[in-house]
Design a protein around this motif. Structure first.
Motif, PDB file in Angstrom:
ATOM      1  N   LYS A   1      15.318  18.346 -41.471  1.00 18.45           N
ATOM      2  CA  LYS A   1      14.692  18.646 -42.512  1.00 18.45           C
ATOM      3  C   LYS A   1      15.299  17.192 -43.800  1.00 18.45           C
ATOM      4  CE  LYS A   1      12.984  22.734 -41.942  1.00 18.45           C
ATOM      5  NZ  LYS A   1      13.027  24.660 -42.502  1.00 18.45           N
ATOM      6  N   MET A   2      16.802  17.000 -43.384  1.00 25.74           N
ATOM      7  CA  MET A   2      17.155  16.684 -44.950  1.00 25.74           C
ATOM      8  C   MET A   2      16.513  15.520 -44.589  1.00 25.74           C
ATOM      9  SD  MET A   2      20.987  18.410 -43.989  1.00 25.74           S
ATOM     10  CE  MET A   2      22.233  17.004 -44.934  1.00 25.74           C
ATOM     11  N   THR A   3      16.374  14.718 -42.860  1.00 25.32           N
ATOM     12  CA  THR A   3      15.960  13.342 -42.767  1.00 25.32           C
ATOM     13  C   THR A   3      15.022  13.157 -43.874  1.00 25.32           C
ATOM     14  OG1 THR A   3      17.395  13.148 -40.963  1.00 25.32           O
ATOM     15  CG2 THR A   3      15.664  11.934 -41.251  1.00 25.32           C
ATOM     16  N   GLU A   4      13.711  13.638 -43.064  1.00 22.90           N
ATOM     17  CA  GLU A   4      12.281  13.744 -44.216  1.00 22.90           C
ATOM     18  C   GLU A   4      12.457  13.940 -45.586  1.00 22.90           C
ATOM     19  OE1 GLU A   4       9.834  16.324 -41.819  1.00 22.90           O
ATOM     20  OE2 GLU A   4       9.749  14.705 -40.051  1.00 22.90           O
TER      21      GLU A   4
ATOM     22  N   ARG B   1      12.949  11.756 -34.073  1.00 26.18           N
ATOM     23  CA  ARG B   1      14.163  12.091 -35.104  1.00 26.18           C
ATOM     24  C   ARG B   1      15.578  11.587 -33.911  1.00 26.18           C
ATOM     25  NH1 ARG B   1      10.947   9.284 -39.387  1.00 26.18           N
ATOM     26  NH2 ARG B   1       9.767  11.660 -40.261  1.00 26.18           N
ATOM     27  N   VAL B   2      15.316  10.614 -33.531  1.00 24.84           N
ATOM     28  CA  VAL B   2      16.183  11.299 -32.511  1.00 24.84           C
ATOM     29  C   VAL B   2      17.762  11.076 -33.168  1.00 24.84           C
ATOM     30  CG1 VAL B   2      16.915  10.076 -29.870  1.00 24.84           C
ATOM     31  CG2 VAL B   2      14.717  10.653 -30.017  1.00 24.84           C
ATOM     32  N   ARG B   3      17.426   9.340 -33.273  1.00 23.37           N
ATOM     33  CA  ARG B   3      18.490   8.740 -34.263  1.00 23.37           C
ATOM     34  C   ARG B   3      18.842   9.074 -35.154  1.00 23.37           C
ATOM     35  NH1 ARG B   3      14.835   6.354 -32.018  1.00 23.37           N
ATOM     36  NH2 ARG B   3      14.856   4.771 -30.111  1.00 23.37           N
ATOM     37  N   PRO B   4      17.980   9.616 -36.127  1.00 25.41           N
ATOM     38  CA  PRO B   4      19.267  10.355 -37.049  1.00 25.41           C
ATOM     39  C   PRO B   4      19.497  11.755 -37.092  1.00 25.41           C
ATOM     40  CG  PRO B   4      16.921  10.197 -38.018  1.00 25.41           C
ATOM     41  CD  PRO B   4      17.598   9.593 -36.391  1.00 25.41           C
ATOM     42  N   ASN B   5      19.575  12.607 -35.677  1.00 24.37           N
ATOM     43  CA  ASN B   5      19.728  14.016 -35.331  1.00 24.37           C
ATOM     44  C   ASN B   5      20.930  13.806 -34.244  1.00 24.37           C
ATOM     45  OD1 ASN B   5      17.997  15.870 -35.562  1.00 24.37           O
ATOM     46  ND2 ASN B   5      16.572  15.319 -34.172  1.00 24.37           N
TER      47      ASN B   5
ATOM     48  N   ALA C   1      22.361   8.307 -41.538  1.00 25.91           N
ATOM     49  CA  ALA C   1      20.426   8.470 -40.519  1.00 25.91           C
ATOM     50  C   ALA C   1      19.622   7.641 -40.866  1.00 25.91           C
ATOM     51  CB  ALA C   1      20.824  10.627 -40.889  1.00 25.91           C
ATOM     52  N   CYS C   2      19.497   7.734 -42.079  1.00 21.21           N
ATOM     53  CA  CYS C   2      17.920   7.005 -42.878  1.00 21.21           C
ATOM     54  C   CYS C   2      18.159   5.356 -43.021  1.00 21.21           C
ATOM     55  CB  CYS C   2      18.294   8.044 -43.930  1.00 21.21           C
ATOM     56  SG  CYS C   2      17.935   9.670 -44.999  1.00 21.21           S
ATOM     57  N   ALA C   3      19.258   5.074 -42.791  1.00 19.50           N
ATOM     58  CA  ALA C   3      19.268   3.978 -42.465  1.00 19.50           C
ATOM     59  C   ALA C   3      18.757   3.512 -41.297  1.00 19.50           C
ATOM     60  CB  ALA C   3      21.061   3.486 -42.902  1.00 19.50           C
ATOM     61  N   VAL C   4      19.224   4.184 -40.118  1.00 23.17           N
ATOM     62  CA  VAL C   4      19.040   4.004 -38.774  1.00 23.17           C
ATOM     63  C   VAL C   4      17.267   4.158 -38.595  1.00 23.17           C
ATOM     64  CG1 VAL C   4      19.213   4.629 -36.295  1.00 23.17           C
ATOM     65  CG2 VAL C   4      21.524   4.874 -38.638  1.00 23.17           C
ATOM     66  N   GLU C   5      16.791   5.080 -39.165  1.00 24.41           N
ATOM     67  CA  GLU C   5      15.282   5.531 -38.861  1.00 24.41           C
ATOM     68  C   GLU C   5      14.285   4.569 -39.642  1.00 24.41           C
ATOM     69  OE1 GLU C   5      12.177   8.143 -37.268  1.00 24.41           O
ATOM     70  OE2 GLU C   5      14.407   7.611 -36.973  1.00 24.41           O
ATOM     71  N   MET C   6      14.840   4.250 -41.091  1.00 24.18           N
ATOM     72  CA  MET C   6      14.392   2.628 -41.504  1.00 24.18           C
ATOM     73  C   MET C   6      13.951   1.536 -40.643  1.00 24.18           C
ATOM     74  SD  MET C   6      15.506   3.595 -45.380  1.00 24.18           S
ATOM     75  CE  MET C   6      15.141   4.341 -46.141  1.00 24.18           C
ATOM     76  N   ILE C   7      15.778   1.409 -40.201  1.00 26.08           N
ATOM     77  CA  ILE C   7      15.483   0.359 -39.158  1.00 26.08           C
ATOM     78  C   ILE C   7      14.196   0.601 -37.858  1.00 26.08           C
ATOM     79  CG2 ILE C   7      17.027  -1.205 -37.834  1.00 26.08           C
ATOM     80  CD1 ILE C   7      17.164  -1.793 -40.428  1.00 26.08           C
ATOM     81  N   HIS C   8      14.580   1.339 -37.334  1.00 26.82           N
ATOM     82  CA  HIS C   8      13.727   2.359 -35.960  1.00 26.82           C
ATOM     83  C   HIS C   8      11.916   1.801 -36.918  1.00 26.82           C
ATOM     84  CE1 HIS C   8      11.988   4.021 -32.569  1.00 26.82           C
ATOM     85  NE2 HIS C   8      11.637   4.865 -33.553  1.00 26.82           N
TER      86      HIS C   8
END
Length: 290
Positions: A6-9, A40-44, A64-71
């Protein structure tokens, strides 16, 4: 982990530029792939290692958000006709099928830039420190660059229609998949100002589950269905790609996934905190069906 998702999204949405601009279609395209979900493996992993190292979850949000954006950018580009040419991603039409190849390409580029922008923002520096943010940027850029994820993608492309040996496959999967997962684990530690020994242990965990994750992907590409996986299965065979399954067989691959999962859990012994959630997460990834 539900709280972390939830925090990530919410943060991913907040970090996107305002839609009230001439390049509105680009922002919509970026959001389309970001909100498509996924595991959301990487943010977790960023949040989990931050917590394990005694950090504050708020300081981990930009990382966490940066990794998800790269992914996410890598998935947009991976689906393009010049790459894997996939029409579906996470059960929805691929970005380029909705917005066109040109906007999809630029959306991936913009997500990559935005990842590094938010990691060096005033808010990120105030939450961690300039030193931690600089270290995080260096870590992520190395793991997603020419000798990391992008390099792995190149090895994947040049290995098509060839019988690549197992050592090439190992290098490709390490760079293409494991590097970004390693980055997430390390960023979690960095956000909590952990020492180098803990960062190395987290890195080992990430490397092992990352390779296991890719092997499990290869297995699912053979045994799963389009509906269950949310993307076309059998694409590796159609593209004449060497995979762990094609080289070793499904049963040997399942043994490898189990061995790597055990090594990942053993790496967590370096930490003093409760590692049960991360052990369970490694087991979950090893047994996933989509």
């Amino acid at each position: 982990m539900t709280d972390y998702i939830k925090m990530t999204e919410q943060a991913l949405y907040d970090y996107l530029p305002d839609l009230n601009c001439r390049e509105k279609q680009l922002i919509e395209s970026m959001n389309y792939s970001l909100e498509a979900g996924g595991k959301r493996v990487r943010p977790n992993l960023v949040f989990s290692f931050n917590e394990l190292c005694g950090g504050n979850a708020e300081t981990a949000v930009p990382f966490a958000c940066a990794v998800e954006m790269i992914h996410t950018y890598s998935l947009i580009h991976d689906d393009l006709p010049c790459m894997d040419d996939d029409d579906m991603r996470r059960g929805k039409p691929s970005n380029h099928k909705v917005y066109g190849e040109d906007i999809a390409l630029l959306a991936g580029d913009a997500l990559q830039s935005l990842a590094f922008e938010i990691m060096t923002s005033e808010k990120a520096i105030a939450g961690s420190s300039a030193v931690a943010c600089c270290k995080a940027v260096n870590t992520l850029s190395v793991y997603c660059g020419a000798t990391g994820m992008v390099g792995g993608q190149v090895i994947d492309l040049i290995s098509e229609n060839k019988s690549a040996p197992i050592e090439v496959l190992r290098e490709m999967d390490y760079k293409k998949t494991a590097c970004l997962i390693k980055a997430a684990c390390e960023l979690g530690c960095i956000s909590a100002d952990a020492d180098e020994n803990l960062i190395k242990a987290a890195s080992k965990y990430g490397e092992c589950i990352g390779i296991a994750f890719q092997i499990q992907d290869d297995i699912l590409d053979v045994v799963s269905t389009d509906e269950e996986l949310g993307k076309p299965v059998g694409s590796d065979s159609e593209n004449a790609k060497s995979t762990y399954v094609s080289l070793l067989g499904i049963e040997e691959c399942r043994k490898l996934v189990a061995e790597l999962t055990d090594k990942a859990k053993n790496a967590l012994m370096a930490f003093n905190g409760d590692t049960k959630a991360l052990c369970d997460f490694a087991d979950y990834l090893a047994s996933r069906t989509k």
